[in-house]
Design an enzyme around this catalytic site. Structure first.
Site, short mmCIF file in Angstrom:
data_model
loop_
_atom_site.label_atom_id
_atom_site.label_comp_id
_atom_site.label_asym_id
_atom_site.label_seq_id
_atom_site.Cartn_x
_atom_site.Cartn_y
_atom_site.Cartn_z
N ASP A 110 38.94 42.80 28.83
CA ASP A 110 38.55 41.74 27.90
C ASP A 110 37.68 42.25 26.78
O ASP A 110 37.69 41.72 25.70
CB ASP A 110 37.85 40.60 28.67
CG ASP A 110 36.87 41.12 29.70
OD1 ASP A 110 36.41 42.26 29.56
OD2 ASP A 110 36.58 40.37 30.66
N ASP B 146 37.45 47.99 25.84
CA ASP B 146 38.59 48.15 26.74
C ASP B 146 39.85 48.49 25.96
O ASP B 146 40.83 48.92 26.53
CB ASP B 146 38.86 46.84 27.51
CG ASP B 146 37.89 46.65 28.64
OD1 ASP B 146 37.32 47.66 29.09
OD2 ASP B 146 37.69 45.51 29.06
N ASP C 177 40.29 44.09 36.37
CA ASP C 177 38.87 43.74 36.32
C ASP C 177 38.54 42.87 37.50
O ASP C 177 39.42 42.27 38.10
CB ASP C 177 38.63 42.90 35.05
CG ASP C 177 38.38 43.77 33.86
OD1 ASP C 177 38.15 44.97 34.06
OD2 ASP C 177 38.44 43.23 32.74
#
Lengths: 288, 984
Positions: free
Chosen positions: B677, B681, B336
């Protein structure tokens, strides 16, 4: 986490294995080229030759350091073991069972004794000297031939009634059987501390019950002149002194537990782990 | 599920509640009893007993069980036959069973412990909710909420359940954990969409309220919430074998294969040598026990958990022990951006005034700003930054560093406030001195924010109008521009300069704001002038442009270093973000995911001035892929991108696409680590070889799905984890090599015993004392070994070819070092027997008589006669001597296993202190066994004469020298035949 399941079918596995054994494309045999196999084999041959050499060298130098006449240590041989002839072992130690009226049951026992005593014929003992002294036969020098030491003669006739000479059946048919007690050899072992050790047979479970026994030689002693033992190399013709015991009043048809101990200083018979140290116990049952 | 369509009163009726009074406690308790707690059911756990039983039959346990059963069978036969010592085998069976059970319990305990770490972690922060019940406001634990409860939410709270909103005030929620949209969405009480997911009047469980306040009725709790339904979907994905589990399985198969084939081979040999079947079975048990490294699996578990602990200290919390190593074999990290690569905090990065761009410090702990602050233009700009800003520090944080203080306000304003505070000091005081008289907050139609202030100069009675907003909008309203403190007319040349600067800052992916001001003339706007923001009775054009400020969520300072480490470690870092491609690319460039020299297709097209289509795609090393493009791509196209570009950024992606990307990477055969997070996901986290959840920003669902939790959300921690993972892989190799070696020294006695009929050199129980006694601590100690070379400079291991236990390791341990150990041990054995009276030549072929209970005048080489027990005791002395020499040689083995390539002297003998603990424990245990327990007959140890400890020492030295030579040749001739065959 992802599943990494690589399930293969049996035929795929076989195929994979076959390719492993011989892969025609890469010309690999079991994952190596042939020349590579030769090299690796040569390496291992050399490696093992060197390792064998090292092992041989170690054993050779070990042999160089050990004394040929007596072992360096006698850690386990503090006190001699005792054995009995005839020796018939059952599930729980020595068991001598026979039937007086059935000579097949005791002939084997008699033969055992007779065979055992062949080592004690005058012919077998001709290399040994006659000893008369009742003390330890200490030899600090090599007095015998070919750098050996002398051994005292023990012939079967010293066992008198149990020698098999007067009574070739050793009293078995009469129900008064002879047994021979032998003490194990231990190098430089001085039993009895100056007094000759003697054999003493009793009932194992009840020592107060008297067991009528004749001992041969008299008193059932091992004469001190047979001790100390100097080892196979020094005394090649040494033979153990023996004591024969003749049981005179064996109750028939009862299994009796008898123990024969060797009484003498330096001989212990209270080792709980070793039933044959300093004593020999056996079961005797005479049927008629 | 049409609660969003119902009116407030219908809802009150439906749930039997009241908006003002809430539920009664009694009613709430009833519903709680009916619906259960408001929490997600954790993924269905395997029952403890099943886990326990699995440990009992896993790995080598089956082999040992077979051994135990054989022992019992043979002891049964012996009892039936009335043999003299039938209980020996019974005991052996019991001991084997105990070994299996104990190691099983140990492994189970280890696993339970690591599960507990995770469990305690998720319980760390019990969530509270503000509920109206019995007409009173109460703080309740969020899991006590029931349907119909009235809850109040304010900015910063996590939404405690699915809530139908009935009152809102400027409420915005961050639904990113649910939908992946990173922009906060406003929430109101109005029904706006048929789909409950889209309508504005529902806030979802586990999302966060970013700002504003709201009140709502709980309409779903626990697993019935939207998130709950997604989470239970994700937990359906299977959780299977990790790379290290595969490696260990491979190893177990290998050793078990060797054990069984040698066992069966010698069973056949012994039967054909006319041994009794019963004896042959006992030999078989001995061979199995000798071959199986009983303690090894426990050792591996301990080593892994030690590493897990070490990683936890470095902020990587590992849920699954085996994931430790997976991280080490990772070849692609999909990371990310926000929060992981960046600080997750808008920060002022650049300023433009006086026709010049200044850069600001964007590190985590800035205390000063180094750029030139002498210009009067800066003074004017700083004033606008300070005053035209609604953000405020929460009170009571004076002692905290500025960067750590909590601010009420949106991200950009927070950035500006902190920036001003760092340079100017007490901003609140400045604002107080420049009293605000009017204000127009930012809105999306006019795209500016304006406020009018009194000045802090008592002689200056003018009002100061300050404005900030989108640069082009601000510029439209300006007629002059401030250069070095002087207002100059804004001509086309200056406008051009502005454009250039704006483009440049925008091109760096930064959010740019323009600032302008105007001193209102005193005569027109006297003290008492009534400013009215609705009619705008003040000028909003012909202002004086002062400057630009640009902001970015800056990369964490440790990240560029970590990325370059990944690069040298052969790990591809792919950025996957929902952000705008330009921002994503800028951050990627600044952290090195896209290196300074590489270009994307678009860059090349721009440089060569040709259309994008004409560029050879292979020339571009970097690629920035937009989520929209990704949507239309076929799998082949995605594969091509993943294959051909070494530097890839995926921008504007949805979490669903993340899954597609992960699968794409796995198709390339990569071991993929994924950070995440949000709740959605979790499928990607599950799919990845190792899912990494964020400890701070991560949702519970993500943490549940992940194998690892990054406590500090920092990308650099992943790299530390990779390093640890690689190290443990290397060290496990060493541990296994160490453990396997002595198996040969334990096996050879059985083989020689069968073939040469010598007295038994070592007992089965004695072997267990080595495997589970002296060897345990040293093999764990190898886990503490430092890396031999920079493990971050080599490529990730290929999971197909770089096995944990490869042919070289097994062959070198078994056929070389193991053989040396056996020779050493046999020399000791023969020495003991020879010095007690049995010369080697006498020993050959004596087995039957030696073991006969009926021979109590067994003659030795010197003519002495031995009873059975005396021989047996000597045999135990032999066991002890053999045991001692294996132990002594294992010390040498331990030392050589410290390194695989380097010399021991390069590695340092004393750097790993734990090795010495291992050596001392090894010798200590051996001393205790021989001298302390030497009189316990059941253990078959005897107090050994002291000199026999040293017989094997020359062989120990030989092992060490031989291995040093091996390593020397490997270092000297890399790639040679020797290197290929001798390096494991």
């Amino acid at each position: 986490m992802a599943t990494l399941n690589e399930k293969k079918t049996c035929s795929e596995r076989m195929e994979n294995f076959r390719r492993f054994v011989w892969n025609p494309e890469t010309r690999l045999f079991m994952g190596r080229t042939l020349i590579n196999w030769v090299w690796i084999s040569l390496y291992y041959v050399a490696f093992y030759v060197v390792m064998s050499g090292l092992f041989a060298l170690s054993i050779y130098s070990l042999m160089r350091t050990v004394n040929p006449y007596e072992p360096d240590y006698q850690d386990q041989l503090k006190s001699p073991g005792v054995t009995l002839r005839p020796d018939v072992y059952g599930d729980r130690g020595l068991q001598i069972y026979y039937n007086v009226s059935d000579n097949k049951t005791w002939e084997g026992l008699v033969t055992t004794l007779r065979t055992f005593l062949t080592a004690y014929t005058p012919a077998a003992q001709h290399l040994n000297i006659n000893c008369t002294s009742d003390t330890y036969f200490i030899q600090d020098t090599f007095d015998g031939p070919n750098k050996t030491k002398l051994s005292c003669k023990f012939t079967s006739d010293m066992l008198q009634n149990c020698s098999g000479i007067t009574d070739p059946t050793f009293g078995f048919p009469e129900g008064k059987p002879c047994f021979i007690i032998k003490m194990n050899r231990i190098i430089k072992f001085f039993p009895g501390n100056g007094t000759a050790p003697r054999v003493d047979c009793t009932y194992a479970d009840d020592e107060s019950r008297s067991l009528e026994v004749d001992y041969y030689p008299v008193n059932g002693t091992f004469n001190l002149h047979y001790f100390p033992y100097y080892g196979k190399k020094a005394q090649p013709s040494y033979s153990n002194p023996l004591v024969a015991v003749k049981f005179l009043n064996i109750t028939r048809n009862v299994e009796l537990k008898i123990v024969c101990k060797i009484i003498g200083a330096g001989i212990t018979f209270d080792n709980v782990h070793d039933p044959y140290e300093g004593k020999v116990g056996f079961k005797l049952k005479i049927e008629d | 599920q049409d609660d969003h369509k119902l009116s407030t009163s219908d809802l009150e009726e439906k749930y039997g509640t009241s908006i003002t009074k809430g539920l009664s406690s009694a009613r709430a308790a009833e519903i709680l009893a009916r619906d259960g707690l408001n929490s997600l059911t954790p993924p269905k756990a395997t029952p403890e007993i099943v886990k326990f039983l699995k440990q009992m039959v896993g790995g080598f346990s089956i082999l040992l069980w077979i051994g135990a059963v054989f022992s019992w069978i043979s002891s049964g036969i012996q009892i039936a036959q009335g043999a003299e010592s039938p209980f020996d085998n019974l005991y052996l069976g019991v001991v084997l069973a105990l070994v299996v059970i104990l190691t099983g319990i140990f492994a189970y305990y280890q696993e339970a412990k690591s599960t507990n770490i995770m469990a305690s972690f998720s319980k760390m922060i019990p969530q509270q909710a503000l509920v109206i019940r019995d007409a009173e406001k109460k703080e309740l634990p969020a899991d006590q909420l029931v349907v119909g409860d009235i809850v109040e939410i304010k900015g910063g709270d996590r939404i405690p359940a699915d809530i139908r909103l009935i009152f809102t005030q400027g409420c915005k929620v961050d639904n990113s954990s649910l939908t992946g949209e990173s922009e906060p969405q406003s929430r109101s009480c109005d029904f706006t969409h048929e789909n409950p997911l889209e309508t504005r009047n529902i806030a979802f469980y586990s999302t966060t309220c970013v700002e504003g306040t709201a009140t709502g009725i709980v309409i779903n709790t626990g697993d019935r919430t939207i998130i709950g339904r997604i989470a239970s979907l994700a937990s359906g994905v299977g959780n299977e074998k990790t790379p290290i589990a595969i490696e260990i399985e491979h190893f177990v198969y290998l050793v078990a294969g060797v054990a069984i084939s040698i066992g069966v081979l010698f069973f056949i040999i012994s039967v054909s040598l006319r041994y009794m079947i019963l004896d042959s079975i006992i030999f078989l048990i001995g061979i199995i026990v000798a071959n199986v490294p009983e303690g090894l699996l426990a050792t591996v578990t301990v080593s892994l958990s030690l590493t897990a602990k070490r990683m936890a200290k470095k902020n990587c919390l590992v849920k699954n022990l085996e994931a430790v190593e997976t991280l080490g074999s990772t070849s692609i990290i999909c990371s990310d951006k926000t929060g992981t690569l960046t600080q997750n905090r808008m920060t002022v990065a650049h300023l433009w005034f006086d026709n010049q761009i200044y850069s600001a410090d964007t590190s985590e702990d800035q205390t000063t700003q180094p750029f030139d602050q002498s210009s009067p233009s800066w003074t004017a700009l700083s004033k606008i930054v300070t005053l035209c800003n609604r953000a405020e520090f929460r009170p009571g944080q004076e002692n905290l560093p500025i960067m750590k203080r909590v601010v009420v306000g949106d991200a950009s304003e927070t950035a500006l406030l902190k920036f001003a505070e760092v340079i100017l000091g007490d901003v609140m005081n400045i604002r107080a001195r420049n009293k605000k008289v009017a204000e127009i907050p930012f809105n999306s139609t006019n795209k500016f924010q304006l406020s009018i202030h009194e000045t802090d100069d008592p002689n200056d009675k003018r009002f100061l109008l300050v404005m900030k907003g989108a640069p082009e909008r601000i510029l439209e309203r300006c007629s002059t521009i401030m250069i070095n403190g002087k207002e100059e007319p804004l001509d086309s040349e200056k406008a051009e300069a502005f454009q250039t600067a704006y483009m440049e800052l925008g091109g760096m992916g930064e959010r740019v704001l323009g600032f302008c001001h105007l001193y209102l003339p005193e005569d027109e706007f006297p003290d008492t002038y009534p400013f009215d923001t609705d009619s705008m009775n003040f000028p909003t054009s012909n202002l004086c442009f002062v400057g630009l400020l640009s902001m970015i969520d800056p990369p964490r300072s440790t990240v560029p270093d970590a990325v370059s480490k990944c690069r040298s470690a052969g790990i591809k870092v792919i950025m996957v973000t929902g952000d705008h491609p330009i921002t994503a690319k800028a951050i990627a460039k600044s952290v090195g995911i896209i290196s300074a020299t590489s270009e994307t297709v678009e860059d090349i097209a721009k440089r060569l001035n040709v259309p994008v289509e004409q560029v050879n795609r292979r020339e571009a090393t970097a690629a920035v892929v937009n989520g929209m493009e990704l949507k239309d791509m076929s799998l082949e196209q995605l594969d091509e991108i993943l294959c051909n570009h070494s530097e890839i950024v995926f921008a504007r992606t949805s979490p669903q696409q993340k899954l597609v990307i992960v699968e794409g990477c796995q198709r390339q055969g990569a071991v993929v680590a994924v950070t995440g997070d949000g709740v959605n996901d979790s499928p990607a986290l599950k799919k990845a070889d190792i899912g990494i959840a964020m400890g701070i920003a991560g949702s519970d669902a993500a943490k549940n799905a992940a194998d690892m939790v990054l406590l500090d959300d920092n990308f650099a921690s992943i790299v530390t984890g990779v390093e640890e993972g690689r190290l443990i892989f290397d060290n496990l190799k060493k541990t296994i090599a160490y453990t396997l070696t002595k198996n040969i020294a334990e096996l050879c006695p059985f083989l020689i015993y069968i073939i040469a009929s010598i007295p038994m050199p070592i007992g089965t129980i004695t072997i267990l004392f080595i495997d589970l006694g002296t060897d345990i601590i040293p093999s764990v100690a190898l886990a503490y070994e430092k890396a031999e070379s920079d493990i971050m400079n080599r490529r990730p291991r290929n999971k197909k070819t770089d096995r944990l236990v490869n042919e070289q390791l097994a062959v070198y341990s078994y056929l070389q070092i193991g053989i040396m150990q056996s020779v050493g041990a046999f020399v000791t054995y023969f020495t003991v027997y020879a010095e007690q009276g049995f010369l080697p030549s006498t020993l050959l072929g004596v087995r039957v008589n030696w073991e006969s209970n009926a021979i109590n005048d067994f003659e030795d080489s010197y003519g002495q006669e031995w009873t059975k027990y005396q021989r047996r005791y000597l045999q135990w002395t032999g066991y002890t001597a053999f045991f001692v020499s294996i132990t002594i040689q294992q010390v040498a083995d331990l030392i050589i296993r410290k390194t695989r390539r380097n010399s021991i002297f390069q590695q340092g003998l004393f750097r790993n202190k734990v090795i010495w603990v291992g050596i001392f424990s090894q010798i200590g245990i051996a001393l205790i066994l021989t001298y302390g327990l030497g009189h316990v007959t059941a253990l078959n140890f005897t107090p050994l004469r002291f000199q026999y400890w040293f017989v094997a020492v020359p062989f120990a030295i030989l092992i060490w020298v031989y291995d040093e030579v091996r390593k020397l040749l490997i270092r000297r001739y890399p790639g040679s035949w020797w290197d290929k065959n001798m390096y494991y």
